[in-house]
Design an enzyme around this catalytic site. Structure first.
Site, PDB file in Angstrom:
ATOM      1  N   ASP A 117       0.457  -1.393   2.474  1.00  0.00           N
ATOM      2  CA  ASP A 117       0.332   0.054   2.466  1.00  0.00           C
ATOM      3  C   ASP A 117       1.645   0.684   1.997  1.00  0.00           C
ATOM      4  O   ASP A 117       2.733   0.288   2.432  1.00  0.00           O
ATOM      5  CB  ASP A 117      -0.013   0.525   3.881  1.00  0.00           C
ATOM      6  CG  ASP A 117      -0.172   2.015   3.990  1.00  0.00           C
ATOM      7  OD1 ASP A 117      -1.096   2.555   3.352  1.00  0.00           O
ATOM      8  OD2 ASP A 117       0.609   2.648   4.719  1.00  0.00           O
TER       9      ASP A 117
ATOM     10  N   GLU B 221       0.003  -1.409  -2.723  1.00  0.00           N
ATOM     11  CA  GLU B 221      -0.391  -0.035  -2.998  1.00  0.00           C
ATOM     12  C   GLU B 221       0.864   0.607  -3.588  1.00  0.00           C
ATOM     13  O   GLU B 221       1.793   0.947  -2.854  1.00  0.00           O
ATOM     14  CB  GLU B 221      -0.809   0.679  -1.714  1.00  0.00           C
ATOM     15  CG  GLU B 221      -1.259   2.111  -1.965  1.00  0.00           C
ATOM     16  CD  GLU B 221      -1.559   2.875  -0.691  1.00  0.00           C
ATOM     17  OE1 GLU B 221      -2.529   3.651  -0.677  1.00  0.00           O
ATOM     18  OE2 GLU B 221      -0.812   2.708   0.297  1.00  0.00           O
TER      19      GLU B 221
END
Length: 721
Positions: free
Chosen positions: A362, A398
């Site tokens: 993330d 990401e």
């Protein structure tokens, strides 16, 4: 403001006998059971004293407090020869309370061990959790003396022993990887074959019917939303909600307690073993960019009270305040060697001890940030590339964050795969009928080579997706033009307004047959675009049978039927599922759809072929003028199986395929091209005829009438020998 607490511990229930504690070792960090006792080791560069606090079997009552006797290389350590697995503990750390200098030590706050392998209890919000006195005139500069032990989760010593038997990493090659993003809790909370007592847990994912379903769908890798122990935000609990997605970690080595039906970490290992036995990889979505401690006004739960200056990035001019490149209040500082060690130790633990097959990071740009910004030579990225364990697992970034220069799609180093949001946005805009999308869409179909075709990276470096946990489901993407997040109780202000969606004439559910038909065909078009494109496809669980969140595009707080998957399909959902299953099988059966090498359209004189040729509806190669036509929405993509599949200069033996795409709102005549060594075309898929299994054959030059908004895939029929 400075506050230096006295080096005397708050009163404890019992006093530890000094002779019981031994010096121990400064490694490994955490609480380590060696069969005879437990070694405790905690990093803190600025602490003046560390106390180990022991609790009763329920974790409710503090029974002993022990000062760690040794300090070696910034590690506080001690050894308890009569301690055993199951022991519940926490830390109290002494040092300066100088928020304006970045220090926030407060021994009144019980702290979670950053290396804890298991937590007991959940966070209960109380003013006692905060290092400062709430509503004090100086706010976070004040010092709070209340004991937080009753409200914070406790750490627990584990016995790591587990019989893995014949379990081994699945090691699915990247070119055969199909990611399936899902949520441990939401996937089984409404599953009819999962017993109620294990729904929403790791045990729920072990149920045979669940495993059979995922395996038969054809995906290769189950990507789980965060399973590291995380905290529910106070404001959500006050509204009767939870942090459902889990992007709020408080312990990077411990599984989320509510996901363990048995209360034992062995349940996670059993789940992994079951998924592996079904031929499925396990990928974890991990959140190392921030913690649940928030900004300077957040609670003191772990790292803030252990060594705030070392763990978090602070404003260099005003260390009282945190750098907030995550948008969540704080940012972990992986430039610090001990923080970097914690993160890489965590990754190795999950890969080696828990047998997971990879990680999706993330806000991964954060992990490679230095003071001057993102650096692809950051020590974290270098560590992952050279580490003998981490370099062998799947690493997915990401590639963006909220900080300056945070958008880094295509800029991660070799060895990393990246979420490609350009694929999502271009594909959505193209099928919505936006002008001028054709050239960009062609690039997305060939793995966005302008971003990823460098430094020996392969086409599968582009992780393609139409939807993710964040945003509309696929059903809602074609059913709503506006978000409907009223259930989140934020006045519909949360969630993205840039959805690139279309409702085709009615907002939400409708009985209009024409609207329903085009929505269903558009969902099939999205899946065909995703699964026939070069790169690594990622599906979101439930999209394959038209799951809806009723227009909610930000279900992060919806631990409810909005966020859970409804397994009660209607016939439309069943038909879509069967169609997606067919597409996945075609991707597996035809290697040209998943080439490792980029399709670049260059003519190979030695072999006499182009790997990809772009065709106008007239069956002729696209011209510059065709590409620049802003109204063009129809395209043919001819993938020649004779193109060399590897760096060896030899012809390929794959089937030659023709994908034809029409995003116009009306039908188009497409002339099927003539190809040497072929005798005609066979239609494998037409999204306008999803139930047809008949292999229809067509001669070269045939005019195929493309239905409005449709995708077709043809296979070249070989000439008789």
């Amino acid at each position: 403001m400075k506050h230096r607490p006295k080096n005397t511990a708050p009163t404890s229930a019992e006093v530890m006998q000094p002779s019981r504690i031994h010096e121990g070792r400064p490694f490994p960090l955490g609480a380590t059971w060696d069969g005879l006792g437990v070694n405790f080791a905690l990093f803190s560069a600025y602490a003046t004293k560390v106390e180990l606090c022991l609790f009763d079997a329920q974790g409710l009552r503090e029974i002993e407090r022990i000062e760690l006797p040794e300090y070696t290389n910034e590690i506080w350590h001690g050894y308890l020869p009569d301690a055993h697995p199951g022991l519940i503990y926490g830390y109290r750390v002494y040092g300066p309370y100088e928020p304006e200098a970045g220090h926030r030590f407060n021994p009144n706050k019980l702290l979670i061990d950053p290396y804890a392998k298991q937590l007991v209890g959940e966070l209960r919000w109380s003013p006692a959790l905060f290092g400062y006195t709430i509503d004090h005139a100086d706010d976070d500069l004040s010092f709070d003396e209340r004991d937080s032990a009753a409200f914070v989760p406790k750490s627990q010593v584990i016995d790591p022993a587990f019989t893995w038997g014949h379990d081994r990493p699945v090691r699915v090659p990247w070119d055969r990887t199909i990611l399936y993003e899902t949520h441990v809790r939401g996937y089984t909370m409404r599953h009819p074959n999962v017993p109620e007592n294990v729904r929403g847990t790791f045990a729920g994912l072990m149920v045979k019917e669940v495993l059979d379903y995922v395996r038969q769908l054809g995906v290769s890798s189950v990507e789980l939303l965060p399973i590291h122990a995380f905290a529910d935000d106070q404001h959500l609990l006050q509204k009767g909600m939870r942090n459902y997605w889990g992007y709020n970690s408080i312990a990077f080595f411990a599984p989320q307690p509510r996901y363990m039906a048995s209360g034992k970490i062995s349940e996670f290992k059993e789940m992994v073993a079951h998924l592996h036995a079904a031929g499925l990889e396990v990928i974890l979505d991990v959140v190392y960019n921030h913690t649940a401690e928030g900004n300077e006004r957040g609670p003191t739960l772990s790292m803030r009270g252990i060594d705030n200056v070392s763990y978090y990035r602070q404003n260099p001019d005003e260390p009282r305040y945190y750098i907030n490149d995550t948008g969540t209040g704080n940012t972990l500082d992986l430039s610090h060697p001990c923080v970097l060690q914690m993160v890489t130790d965590s990754l190795r633990y999950w890969a080696s001890e828990m047998h997971v097959d990879g990680f999706r990071f993330d806000l991964a740009t954060i992990l490679a940030r230095k003071a001057e910004g993102y650096d692809e030579r950051h020590s974290f990225l270098v560590a992952c590339r050279q580490d003998p364990v981490l370099s062998e697992v799947k690493l997915i970034a990401e590639p963006w964050d909220c900080g300056p220069g945070g958008y880094q799609v295509g800029h991660f180093p070799p060895g990393w795969m990246e979420w490609n949001d350009r694929f999502r946005d271009t594909t959505r805009a193209f099928w919505r009928g936006d002008e001028g999308q054709l050239a960009d869409f062609a690039s997305r179909l060939t793995a966005s080579g302008e971003m990823f075709n460098q430094r020996g990276r392969r086409a599968f470096a582009s992780v393609n997706f139409i939807t993710a946990h964040d945003g509309f489901t696929l059903h809602d993407l074609v059913s709503y033009e506006n978000k409907h997040n009223e259930a989140n109780d934020e006045d519909n202000q949360d969630g993205s307004d840039n959805n690139l969606s279309c409702n085709y004439g009615a907002e939400g559910p409708t009985d209009d047959h024409a609207i329903v038909e085009v929505r269903q065909r558009q969902m099939r078009n999205f899946f065909a675009s995703l699964l026939f494109a070069q790169g690594t496809p990622m599906l979101v669980a439930g999209d394959e049978f038209s799951r809806t969140q009723h227009g909610n595009n930000n279900a992060y707080c919806q631990d409810s039927e909005i966020g859970w998957i409804d397994w009660n399909w209607d016939e439309t959902g069943r038909q879509l599922h069967d169609f997606v299953q067919r597409l996945i099988k075609l991707r597996k059966d035809y290697p040209i759809l998943r080439r490792g090498r980029f399709l670049v359209g260059a003519y190979n004189e030695e072999l006499g072929v182009k790997d990809v040729t772009w065709l106008h509806p007239a069956g002729e190669e696209m011209s510059i003028e065709n590409w620049h036509d802003s109204n063009a929405r129809c395209l043919g993509m001819l993938m020649d199986g004779r193109a060399q599949p590897t760096g060896i200069r030899r012809a390929g033996a794959d089937s030659t395929l023709l994908m034809v795409i029409n995003a116009h709102a009306e039908g188009v005549n497409f002339s099927l091209p003539h190809v040497p060594q072929g005798s005609g075309w066979a239609c494998l898929i037409d999204t306008n005829e999803p139930h047809s299994t008949e292999l229809k054959r067509f001669e070269f030059g045939s005019q195929y009438i493309l239905t409005d908004r449709s995708v077709l895939l043809f296979e070249l029929l070989k000439s008789p020998s």
